[in-house]
Design an enzyme around this catalytic site. Sequence first.
Site: not given
Length: 270
Positions: A2-3, A54, A260
């Site tokens: 999750p971002e 987060k 990435r």
Amino acid sequence: MPELPEVETIRRQTEKYLKGQIVSDIKIFNSKSFTGDLKSTTNQKITGVKRYGKMLVINLENDYCLGIHLKMSGQLIYQKTREYKDKHTRVIIEFKSGDVLIFNDQRKFGWIRVFNKTDIKELSYVKNLGPEPWDIKDSDFFNKLQKKNKPIKTVLTDQDVISGVGNIYANDALWEAGINPRRSAKSLSKKEAMRLREVLMKVLEEGIRLGGSTGKDKKYIDFEGNSGRYLEKSRVYERDKQRCRRNDGGIINKIKIGGRGTYYCPVCQK
Ligand SMILES: [Zn+2]
């Protein structure tokens, strides 16, 4: 993983459904997933839900709060029934109303912790958070970029310059700004930096509006059990070999930067 838009989506839903609820019991099925004194949470009313980067913080009416980090695969699901439990359920928070908050976590890196409210701001995680794109001035953002000789894509996802921008939204913001992800951060002009901050806010807000992003692994679902819809609209993320949405003849290229997956259009991202 999750971002920011996913965690913010969950924060808004958590607040909507849980504010005013009274904790009656907490059931723990995996001891590493929950730490802290259970007694300081029982019979406490939830007064609100905050987000630090987060991490979600559910405030109770006494001196305590529940910090929650979803990490790689955590999910928070709200149910009107106590019957629900699956093989990845680690914690269930029960409320006097009969509703439950279920914490599922396949990979078990996520956690729920009881904190004293005054300790939250002293956590190194919270202290080290950079400002989010909404909270930084253009000139400060530009100055921070000027000090970084790494690819702009990597710098955007480093939480020490700005926080909250993960891989998906960094890729899409760079396309939106027309900036090649391989360029060094310090090569950006002041005008480019301003534009970049503006589009970062734009893609993150769109992410929140569309309920976040759910990848092919289906790990992220929101509080009501729905998938996020952002990826249906992504600019470049996971669109390799497809045509650029600007119809400029470019085909989205996939490369690796800092390990990435990085997606960009070789025609419009200079
Ligand atoms: Zn293009």
